[in-house]
Design a protein around this motif. Sequence first.
Motif, PDB file in Angstrom:
ATOM      1  N   ASN A  16      10.412  13.117  13.512  1.00  0.00           N
ATOM      2  CA  ASN A  16      10.537  11.849  14.254  1.00  0.00           C
ATOM      3  C   ASN A  16       9.443  11.666  15.296  1.00  0.00           C
ATOM      4  O   ASN A  16       9.261  10.557  15.794  1.00  0.00           O
ATOM      5  CB  ASN A  16      11.934  11.730  14.877  1.00  0.00           C
ATOM      6  N   GLN A  17       8.740  12.723  15.651  1.00  0.00           N
ATOM      7  CA  GLN A  17       7.688  12.600  16.654  1.00  0.00           C
ATOM      8  C   GLN A  17       6.290  12.500  16.056  1.00  0.00           C
ATOM      9  O   GLN A  17       5.336  12.196  16.757  1.00  0.00           O
ATOM     10  CB  GLN A  17       7.754  13.785  17.624  1.00  0.00           C
ATOM     11  N   CYS A  18       6.177  12.803  14.761  1.00  0.00           N
ATOM     12  CA  CYS A  18       4.828  12.781  14.195  1.00  0.00           C
ATOM     13  C   CYS A  18       4.705  11.932  12.922  1.00  0.00           C
ATOM     14  O   CYS A  18       3.687  11.287  12.714  1.00  0.00           O
ATOM     15  CB  CYS A  18       4.315  14.196  13.919  1.00  0.00           C
ATOM     16  N   ASN A 182      18.381  21.221  15.934  1.00  0.00           N
ATOM     17  CA  ASN A 182      17.470  21.464  17.054  1.00  0.00           C
ATOM     18  C   ASN A 182      18.182  21.291  18.395  1.00  0.00           C
ATOM     19  O   ASN A 182      18.791  20.250  18.661  1.00  0.00           O
ATOM     20  CB  ASN A 182      16.308  20.467  16.991  1.00  0.00           C
ATOM     21  N   GLU A 183      18.091  22.325  19.225  1.00  0.00           N
ATOM     22  CA  GLU A 183      18.576  22.269  20.617  1.00  0.00           C
ATOM     23  C   GLU A 183      19.948  21.617  20.732  1.00  0.00           C
ATOM     24  O   GLU A 183      20.208  20.816  21.632  1.00  0.00           O
ATOM     25  CB  GLU A 183      17.555  21.534  21.489  1.00  0.00           C
ATOM     26  N   VAL A 184      20.827  22.010  19.806  1.00  0.00           N
ATOM     27  CA  VAL A 184      22.147  21.363  19.774  1.00  0.00           C
ATOM     28  C   VAL A 184      22.972  21.711  21.014  1.00  0.00           C
ATOM     29  O   VAL A 184      23.934  21.014  21.349  1.00  0.00           O
ATOM     30  CB  VAL A 184      22.870  21.715  18.451  1.00  0.00           C
ATOM     31  N   ASP A 340      16.451  17.843  31.266  1.00  0.00           N
ATOM     32  CA  ASP A 340      15.665  17.001  30.361  1.00  0.00           C
ATOM     33  C   ASP A 340      15.231  17.871  29.187  1.00  0.00           C
ATOM     34  O   ASP A 340      15.795  18.958  28.997  1.00  0.00           O
ATOM     35  CB  ASP A 340      14.488  16.318  31.082  1.00  0.00           C
ATOM     36  N   THR A 341      14.239  17.437  28.436  1.00  0.00           N
ATOM     37  CA  THR A 341      13.870  18.202  27.241  1.00  0.00           C
ATOM     38  C   THR A 341      13.358  19.606  27.580  1.00  0.00           C
ATOM     39  O   THR A 341      13.336  20.477  26.713  1.00  0.00           O
ATOM     40  CB  THR A 341      12.793  17.456  26.421  1.00  0.00           C
ATOM     41  N   GLY A 342      12.921  19.814  28.817  1.00  0.00           N
ATOM     42  CA  GLY A 342      12.421  21.138  29.194  1.00  0.00           C
ATOM     43  C   GLY A 342      13.530  22.092  29.582  1.00  0.00           C
ATOM     44  O   GLY A 342      13.288  23.268  29.826  1.00  0.00           O
ATOM     45  N   SER A 442       6.067  12.187  22.719  1.00  0.00           N
ATOM     46  CA  SER A 442       6.970  13.037  23.500  1.00  0.00           C
ATOM     47  C   SER A 442       8.421  12.753  23.147  1.00  0.00           C
ATOM     48  O   SER A 442       8.834  11.589  23.013  1.00  0.00           O
ATOM     49  CB  SER A 442       6.738  12.776  24.993  1.00  0.00           C
ATOM     50  N   ALA A 443       9.200  13.827  23.016  1.00  0.00           N
ATOM     51  CA  ALA A 443      10.620  13.646  22.692  1.00  0.00           C
ATOM     52  C   ALA A 443      11.348  13.001  23.866  1.00  0.00           C
ATOM     53  O   ALA A 443      12.115  12.062  23.715  1.00  0.00           O
ATOM     54  CB  ALA A 443      11.269  14.980  22.357  1.00  0.00           C
ATOM     55  N   GLY A 444      11.087  13.516  25.059  1.00  0.00           N
ATOM     56  CA  GLY A 444      11.870  13.086  26.214  1.00  0.00           C
ATOM     57  C   GLY A 444      11.566  11.675  26.663  1.00  0.00           C
ATOM     58  O   GLY A 444      12.476  10.891  26.952  1.00  0.00           O
ATOM     59  N   LYS A 449       1.035   9.926  26.188  1.00  0.00           N
ATOM     60  CA  LYS A 449       0.220  10.458  27.285  1.00  0.00           C
ATOM     61  C   LYS A 449       0.498  11.931  27.575  1.00  0.00           C
ATOM     62  O   LYS A 449      -0.353  12.646  28.080  1.00  0.00           O
ATOM     63  CB  LYS A 449       0.537   9.612  28.522  1.00  0.00           C
ATOM     64  N   LYS A 450       1.698  12.364  27.263  1.00  0.00           N
ATOM     65  CA  LYS A 450       2.037  13.773  27.501  1.00  0.00           C
ATOM     66  C   LYS A 450       1.633  14.570  26.266  1.00  0.00           C
ATOM     67  O   LYS A 450       2.352  14.636  25.273  1.00  0.00           O
ATOM     68  CB  LYS A 450       3.536  13.895  27.757  1.00  0.00           C
ATOM     69  N   ARG A 451       0.460  15.181  26.355  1.00  0.00           N
ATOM     70  CA  ARG A 451      -0.157  15.792  25.172  1.00  0.00           C
ATOM     71  C   ARG A 451      -0.040  17.308  25.215  1.00  0.00           C
ATOM     72  O   ARG A 451      -0.409  17.927  26.192  1.00  0.00           O
ATOM     73  CB  ARG A 451      -1.633  15.397  25.111  1.00  0.00           C
ATOM     74  N   TYR A 452       0.439  17.877  24.123  1.00  0.00           N
ATOM     75  CA  TYR A 452       0.576  19.335  24.036  1.00  0.00           C
ATOM     76  C   TYR A 452      -0.508  19.956  23.148  1.00  0.00           C
ATOM     77  O   TYR A 452      -0.688  21.166  23.140  1.00  0.00           O
ATOM     78  CB  TYR A 452       1.929  19.707  23.411  1.00  0.00           C
ATOM     79  N   GLY A 453      -1.215  19.136  22.384  1.00  0.00           N
ATOM     80  CA  GLY A 453      -1.989  19.649  21.263  1.00  0.00           C
ATOM     81  C   GLY A 453      -3.187  20.537  21.553  1.00  0.00           C
ATOM     82  O   GLY A 453      -3.803  20.465  22.610  1.00  0.00           O
TER      83      GLY A 453
HETATM   84  C1  BGP Z   1      12.054  20.026  23.067  1.00  0.00           C
HETATM   85  C2  BGP Z   1      12.143  19.293  21.756  1.00  0.00           C
HETATM   86  C3  BGP Z   1      10.845  18.878  21.181  1.00  0.00           C
HETATM   87  C4  BGP Z   1       9.725  18.625  22.150  1.00  0.00           C
HETATM   88  C5  BGP Z   1       9.763  19.443  23.413  1.00  0.00           C
HETATM   89  C6  BGP Z   1       8.899  18.952  24.557  1.00  0.00           C
HETATM   90  O1  BGP Z   1      13.215  19.818  23.782  1.00  0.00           O
HETATM   91  O2  BGP Z   1      12.789  20.084  20.784  1.00  0.00           O
HETATM   92  O3  BGP Z   1      11.097  17.879  20.250  1.00  0.00           O
HETATM   93  O4  BGP Z   1       9.279  17.376  22.246  1.00  0.00           O
HETATM   94  O5  BGP Z   1      11.065  19.597  23.925  1.00  0.00           O
HETATM   95  O6  BGP Z   1       9.531  17.897  25.222  1.00  0.00           O
HETATM   96  P1  BGP Z   1       8.796  16.564  25.597  1.00  0.00           P
HETATM   97  O7  BGP Z   1       8.246  16.026  24.336  1.00  0.00           O
HETATM   98  O8  BGP Z   1       9.860  15.691  26.189  1.00  0.00           O
HETATM   99  O9  BGP Z   1       7.770  16.960  26.577  1.00  0.00           O
END
Ligand code: BGP
Length: 495
Positions: A16-18, A182-184, A340-342, A442-444, A449-453
Amino acid sequence: MSFPKGFLWGGAVAANQCEGAWLEDGKGPNVSDILVGIMSKEPGLRWDEDTGKYEMALDPDKVYLSHEGIDFYHRYREDLELMAGMGFNCFRTSFAWGRIFPNGDEEMPNEKGLAFYDKLIDTMLELGLEPVITLSHYETPLHLLTEYGGWSDHRLIGFWKRYVTTVFERYKGRVKYWLTFNEVNNLLKNPLVAGGILARDPADKEDPIGSTTEKEKWQGYYNILVANAWTVELCQKIDPQAKVGCMMTASSVATYPYNCDPDNVMGAYESVRMANFYFADPFCLGIIPGYVKRIWREQGCTPVMDEEEIRLIRDYPVSYLAFSYYRSSTYEKGYALRGDTGGLLGKENPYLTGCSPKPWCWPIDPEGLRYVLNVYHDRYHLPLFIVENGIGLDEAPDAEGKIRDPFRMGYVEAHLKYVHEAILDGVEVMGYLYWGPIDVVSAGTGEMKKRYGFVYVDRHNDGSGTLERKIKDSYHRYKEIIESNGEVLLTQQMS
Ligand code: BGP
């Protein structure tokens, strides 16, 4: 002094993110498709008085970047070649359930969706990338939510079994590592996306998320435990060589008491249980823990259960525990933990010096990863798989067209050193997958703009951009680390 032989090195993304192509080739919408970021409290849903159900109603003023993602659906070969170029021997992505069963409750799968995943898996294998496939990465088909209320409805277990049977049969011998949800363990905090649960009889029709009842959440929890056990059982029957793992957000495991006040020590422990172990215990040990049953008793929200299913949960634990780790948190009584997602976030930890840049400001705690690995190892004695760790930065090519990201590599190297420490402690670590090796949505927050790559993608928050890929400096360093099986890190550490 290196990482174990056969260590899985690579990166992880989610469909869903890519992928984008959100309605292409028959795909139905997923829950993530109706949100600009899963932390959003404004899902694109409208209550229909006539049917007494929610229906999809996207906000025309919002940019849903995930609908096009980074166009991985059409560019997957180029992207996988870039990953293989870094020496990856492993790549994690998810199957969008709604690509295979567009509504989720059909009898027959969508052949076009399967054809896409055929090509994807074959390309990975051809490039030497061991596929790690998440069966549901925040991707419950929307129809299952609006029509059934999602996982709080027992019928979802049947739909899930049909989906996993289809993919296990199709990818038998080709996919060795599966992950369920994922992260259930974010279910209690984010019932809609992490739990795939939508209120059936919302107290406030405008607030479907806030209206989800405790009963619905815990029924969803129980049904997911059963579905997880079925997944393990089906895998053992259909493809006994493959392995099913669960996937937890484990940042919450590193929730430290703010000080030695026994209330903070116990409070931190309880918060870890209720953010993490309440799922990991049944998945890994086959038991529904007493502290969960206590909540059911005290809050009057015991789910409907069945003895056969309880036996299934007991008899079919997962083979390995996979998790994400981004940061640690502190616990002090009276100080509300945010999430949050972190992971969770409590009072600022004065002993940590770094954090990711504004506006995200995620604290950086590499030693926390060693802590998490040891806690899980001591509790479950299962192989552990780090399937997400990484840092999001706001980046753009400089005047020379280069993207210099030493901060990212500092983050990765520091974490890897503590992974190695955990291995020396005796923890069985299967591998390390960096989150978002190519920039994704970004998932969250649903932003670009929030780049991990290690690979930059020219796409921006307003939806503009050429989608061109560009290698960042970190690409070369991660490659060096992988090529030496981590040795370059460890020799530098010693010298
Ligand atoms: C996790 C998710 C990912 C991912 C990551 C970073 O919780 O499993 O899908 O995106 O967090 O979070 P974010 O994209 O919000 O920075």
